[in-house]
Design an enzyme around this catalytic site. Structure first.
Site, PDB file in Angstrom:
ATOM      1  CG  ASN A  48      -1.570   1.270   1.274  1.00 54.95           C
ATOM      2  OD1 ASN A  48      -1.842   2.196   0.534  1.00 54.95           O
ATOM      3  ND2 ASN A  48      -2.190   1.505   2.634  1.00 54.95           N
ATOM      4  CE  LYS A  90       0.084   3.333   4.953  1.00 49.88           C
ATOM      5  NZ  LYS A  90       0.248   3.450   6.236  1.00 49.88           N
ATOM      6  CG  HIS A 120      -5.752   1.806   5.390  1.00 45.01           C
ATOM      7  ND1 HIS A 120      -5.196   2.354   6.247  1.00 45.01           N
ATOM      8  CD2 HIS A 120      -4.660   0.543   5.055  1.00 45.01           C
ATOM      9  CE1 HIS A 120      -3.877   2.267   6.571  1.00 45.01           C
ATOM     10  NE2 HIS A 120      -3.583   1.048   5.781  1.00 45.01           N
ATOM     11  CD  GLU A 126      -2.997   5.289   6.773  1.00 47.74           C
ATOM     12  OE1 GLU A 126      -3.003   5.397   5.651  1.00 47.74           O
ATOM     13  OE2 GLU A 126      -1.986   4.714   7.647  1.00 47.74           O
ATOM     14  CD  GLU A 163      -3.320  -3.065   7.369  1.00 42.40           C
ATOM     15  OE1 GLU A 163      -2.236  -3.174   7.017  1.00 42.40           O
ATOM     16  OE2 GLU A 163      -4.032  -2.180   7.272  1.00 42.40           O
ATOM     17  N   GLY A 178       2.725   1.768  10.879  1.00 39.23           N
ATOM     18  CA  GLY A 178       3.768   2.660  10.943  1.00 39.23           C
ATOM     19  C   GLY A 178       4.256   3.055  11.981  1.00 39.23           C
ATOM     20  CB  SER A 227       5.515  -2.443  12.019  1.00 41.35           C
ATOM     21  OG  SER A 227       5.090  -1.182  12.398  1.00 41.35           O
TER      22      SER A 227
END
Ligand code: PEP
Length: 258
Positions: free
Chosen positions: A9, A11, A95, A97, A167, A173, A213
Site C-alpha cells: 500500500n 498510500k 483501511h 486511515e 491490521e 507505521g 510494521s
C-alpha cells in the site's frame, strides 16, 4: 494450501515518474517469484501508467479506495468500473486511515465491497483494533463488528473473491508489529467468524493478511502461523529492497519450515 499474498500500500506517496521508477525495479527484482501473489497499490494518478508497466509481469495492480456508485455527481471520487478500466484487479477497502481520518463506517465498507465485487475487483478488506481498544480487551469485539459489518449480505461465493487484512492500528507505521502469537489469535478468530457465517469451505480458502510494521526480519515468523496467509505492507513497500526482502521471506518454504 493457501497461496501467500503480499500487497504493498503506497498510500499518498510518489509521483507518476517515481512510481514508474519503483515498479520497473520491482518487476526485475521479483520476476522469478511464482509461489506468492504480489500486488502493488499506487496513488490513483499513477494507476494507468503503473498498470501498463506491470502488464505481462507477475505483479498485479490494486487501488487504495473506491466509491460505490458507478458514475455521477460525486466530486473527487472514483468508481470500481474506472479502476477496472485502468486494469486494477484488487482494491483496498476500509483501511484504518480511511476509517479514522475520513470517517468511513462499517456500512460504507460494506457498500464499497459490494461495488468492487460487482465490477469483478478483488477487495482487500482491512479490520483492526486501536490501541485503547486492545488495552481495554475489546480487540475481539471490534474485529467481530468490523468483519460482520463489512460482509453483511454477502454469500459464501462472494467470500472466494475477498481477502481480509488484519491490521491492528497501533502497529501501523509505528515499527512495533503485533507478535506472531497476537496476530495468529486474531486471524484464527476471523477465520472462525467466516466458518460460522459462511461455512468451513469459505473459511478454509479465505486468505487473511497481517498488516502493521511488517519487515523482511519479521515476516517469516508471522507467516509461519497457521492462519496468516500474507501481508499488507505500508512503509516497507516503498523501497525495492525492503519489499522484495519481505516477499522472498514470505515464500511457502518458510511456512513449511515451521
Ligand atoms: C498499512 O498502512 O497498511 C501498513 C501496514 O503500514 P506499515 O507497514 O507502514 O505499518
Amino acid at each position: 494450501m493457501r497461496k501467500p499474498i503480499i500487497a504493498g500500500n503506497w498510500k499518498m506517496h510518489k509521483t507518476v515518474t517515481e512510481s514508474l521508477n519503483l515498479v520497473r525495479q520491482l518487476t526485475m527484482e521479483l520476476k522469478d517469484v511464482k509461489d506468492a501473489d504480489i500486488v502493488i497499490c499506487p496513488v490513483f494518478t499513477a494507476l494507468h501508467a503503473v498498470g501498463q508497466a506491470v502488464d505481462g509481469s507477475n505483479i498485479r495492480l490494486g487501488a487504495q479506495n473506491l466509491f460505490w456508485e458507478e458514475q455521477g455527481a460525486f466530486t473527487g471520487e472514483i468508481s470500481a468500473l474506472m479502476l477496472k478500466d485502468v486494469h486494477c484487479e484488487y482494491v483496498i477497502i476500509g483501511h484504518s486511515e480511511r476509517r479514522n481520518i475520513f470517517k468511513e463506517t462499517n456500512e460504507d465498507v460494506n457498500r464499497k465491497i459490494k461495488a468492487a465485487l460487482q465490477a469483478g475487483l478483488l477487495p482487500i478488506v482491512c479490520v483492526g483494533e486501536r490501541l485503547e481498544e486492545r488495552k481495554s480487551d475489546k480487540t475481539f469485539e471490534v474485529v467481530h463488528e468490523q468483519v460482520h459489518g463489512a460482509l453483511e449480505d454477502l454469500s459464501a461465493d462472494d467470500l472466494e473473491s475477498i481477502i481480509i487484512a488484519y491490521e491492528p492500528v497501533w502497529a501501523i507505521g509505528t515499527g512495533v508489529n503485533a507478535s506472531p502469537k497476537q496476530a495468529q489469535e486474531v486471524h484464527a478468530y476471523i477465520r472462525k467468524i467466516i466458518a460460522d457465517n459462511f461455512g468451513k469451505n469459505a473459511a478454509d480458502v479465505l486468505r487473511i493478511q497481517y498488516g502493521g510494521s511488517v519487515k523482511a526480519e519479521n515476516i517469516a515468523e508471522l507467516i509461519s502461523q497457521p492462519d496468516i496467509d500474507g501481508a499488507l505492507v505500508g512503509g516497507a513497500s516503498l523501497k525495492v529492497e525492503l519489499f522484495a526482502g519481505i516477499i522472498k521471506n514470505a515464500l511457502p518454504e518458510n511456512k513449511d519450515a515451521e
